[in-house]
Design an enzyme around this catalytic site. Structure first.
Site, short mmCIF file in Angstrom:
data_model
loop_
_atom_site.label_atom_id
_atom_site.label_comp_id
_atom_site.label_asym_id
_atom_site.label_seq_id
_atom_site.Cartn_x
_atom_site.Cartn_y
_atom_site.Cartn_z
N THR A 64 51.77 40.45 42.69
CA THR A 64 52.41 41.17 41.58
C THR A 64 53.44 42.17 42.09
OG1 THR A 64 50.43 40.97 40.26
CG2 THR A 64 51.93 42.70 39.63
N TYR A 77 54.66 37.56 33.90
CA TYR A 77 55.50 37.67 35.09
C TYR A 77 55.10 36.59 36.08
CZ TYR A 77 51.43 39.83 37.26
OH TYR A 77 50.17 40.06 37.74
N SER A 110 48.12 35.72 45.29
CA SER A 110 47.10 35.65 46.35
C SER A 110 45.91 34.78 45.97
CB SER A 110 46.64 37.05 46.76
OG SER A 110 45.89 37.65 45.74
N THR A 143 46.70 41.47 44.69
CA THR A 143 45.44 42.22 44.75
C THR A 143 44.19 41.33 44.61
OG1 THR A 143 45.59 42.66 42.38
CG2 THR A 143 46.46 44.34 43.86
N ASP A 144 44.38 40.12 44.07
CA ASP A 144 43.20 39.28 43.78
C ASP A 144 42.36 38.99 45.02
OD1 ASP A 144 44.00 39.25 41.17
OD2 ASP A 144 44.60 37.15 41.12
N GLU A 333 12.35 40.96 48.37
CA GLU A 333 11.70 39.99 47.46
C GLU A 333 11.66 38.60 48.08
OE1 GLU A 333 12.11 40.24 42.98
OE2 GLU A 333 13.98 41.18 43.67
N1 GLU Z 1 47.10 36.91 40.90
C1 GLU Z 1 48.17 37.56 41.57
C2 GLU Z 1 47.83 37.87 43.02
O1 GLU Z 1 46.75 38.24 43.37
C3 GLU Z 1 48.59 38.76 40.88
C4 GLU Z 1 47.60 39.90 40.92
C5 GLU Z 1 48.10 41.05 41.72
O2 GLU Z 1 48.88 40.92 42.64
O3 GLU Z 1 47.69 42.15 41.39
O4 GLU Z 1 48.71 37.75 43.83
#
Ligand code: GLU
Length: 378
Positions: A64, A77, A110, A143-144, A333
């Site tokens: 992103t 986007y 990602s 971020t994924d 457990e």
């Molecule tokens: N799904 C995309 C990725 O991880 C966009 C999410 C992001 O970058 O925050 O690249």
């Protein structure tokens, strides 16, 4: 500098001059021997220091943070559409912090991250450090799966130089885009000498997290990166980098010769769970199975029996948890010692998978040895 306040102005001027000369001399020594020049707190803004800015290599992978608006709708986007150079030039003031060079390693969201891109990143970073091309590295990343890339790199890079991953939750075209400030802060952390020896870090929304601790905790909020079990390492405020925790112990494994990494499946536990997913993983010749278990890494009797069968066939079985916080401890457990299982401790399923893949690739499959590796790095 407190003592200088009480000295006469002539002596003060001479001391300040001496101090400047000493700083310039030490910078010059750093340049001659090729030593990195990292930023100090409150640096004196002399032209000599500007000439000796730390060299930061920015490796762009997409996400992103490199996203641009799409005509599909107001929030839509495309991740990874903006190139590395454009990313750098969109952040005002970066050139004051560091001498930056940028390379495009991938242009993907990602969710499409692959072992090939991981290996490319690892090789390029190691080369840049070994050949003294850079003093620190910043990686822009979606971020994924940022936490997985960060953890992978932290396990295979042989360096004490800073490596910082950064992303954003909003694309550059959004109101309140968080990318530029995040990149600026990532470079701030990368050039700060306190970051040396701290392994791979993630910097987002003022916060600094370790590769081992960090995970994405919110699907949309800019405050998504958190370290539920280990706590954040520190934060960035108004130009200062503040670490709250001492340097953490690290763990190093050999980067295998080539991708792909061994196949390790994550199996998500749920009520009324049968053994079919585990049976599929065994039939598909998985080398490891990570259980995203309930609570402290638990699952149904049927699933546990299938996992025991997997372990008896030499498949590495690690119990992690689908719960977002807390450790999975041994023999609570579930009888790990009897069943040949490993408890993931603080590592969530996706991190446990990365560590298990690298351990198997390094020939470490004995549950006792694998368990030792999960206990290492605390
Ligand atoms: N799904 C995309 C990725 O991880 C966009 C999410 C992001 O970058 O925050 O690249």
């Amino acid at each position: 500098m407190m003592t200088i306040t009480f000295l006469s102005s002539t002596i003060r001027k001479s001391l300040v001059q001496k101090l400047r000369t000493a700083v310039v001399a030490s910078l010059a020594v750093g340049l001659v021997v090729g030593a990195p020049v990292y930023a100090q707190e409150n640096p004196m803004n002399t032209s000599t220091q500007k000439a000796a800015l730390p060299r930061v290599l920015l490796l762009a992978t997409g996400g992103t943070i490199a996203g641009s608006a799409d005509s599909r709708g107001s929030g839509a986007y495309n991740a990874g559409a903006i190139g590395a150079q454009q990313l750098i030039s969109s952040v005002a003031g970066l050139g004051e912090l560091a001498s930056l060079s940028a390379e495009q390693v991938a242009s993907i969201g990602s969710q499409d991250m692959t072992d090939d891109v991981w290996f490319k990143l690892a090789h390029r970073i190691q080369e840049a450090f070994d050949k003294h091309e850079a003093d620190s590295v910043v990686i822009t990343h979606g971020t994924d799966t940022m936490e997985e890339t960060a953890y992978f790199l932290s396990l295979v890079l042989k360096t004490d130089k800073p490596v910082v991953l950064v992303g954003s939750m909003r694309p550059a075209t959004a109101l309140g885009a968080d990318g530029p400030a995040n990149i600026y802060q990532a470079v701030q952390v990368a050039v700060d000498r306190q970051s040396i020896g701290r392994g791979v870090l993630v910097v987002m929304n003022d916060q600094i997290d370790s590769a081992r601790g960090v995970t994405k905790t919110h699907s949309t909020s800019v405050q998504t990166m958190q370290s539920p079990n280990l706590g954040s390492q520190g934060y960035v405020d108004l130009g200062h980098v503040r670490f709250l925790q001492p340097v953490q112990p690290s763990q190093l494994l050999t980067l295998p010769k080539a991708a792909p990494l061994p196949r390790v499946e994550i199996i998500y536990s749920h009520s009324n769970m049968d053994a079919s997913q585990i049976e599929h993983a065994i039939a598909d010749k998985a080398k490891g199975i990570i259980l995203a278990g309930m609570g402290d890494g638990n699952t149904s009797k049927a699933a546990l029996a299938a996992l025991e069968k997997a372990a008896s066939q030499g498949i590495v079985v690690v119990r992690s948890t689908r719960v977002s916080k807390g450790y999975v401890n041994r023999d609570v457990e579930v009888d790990d010692s009897k069943s040949g299982f490993v408890a993931s401790m603080d590592l969530n399923p996706q991190k446990a998978r990365v560590l298990t893949q690298l351990l198997i690739a390094n020939g470490i499959t004995d549950p006792v040895k694998v368990q030792e590796a999960f206990l290492n790095g605390h």
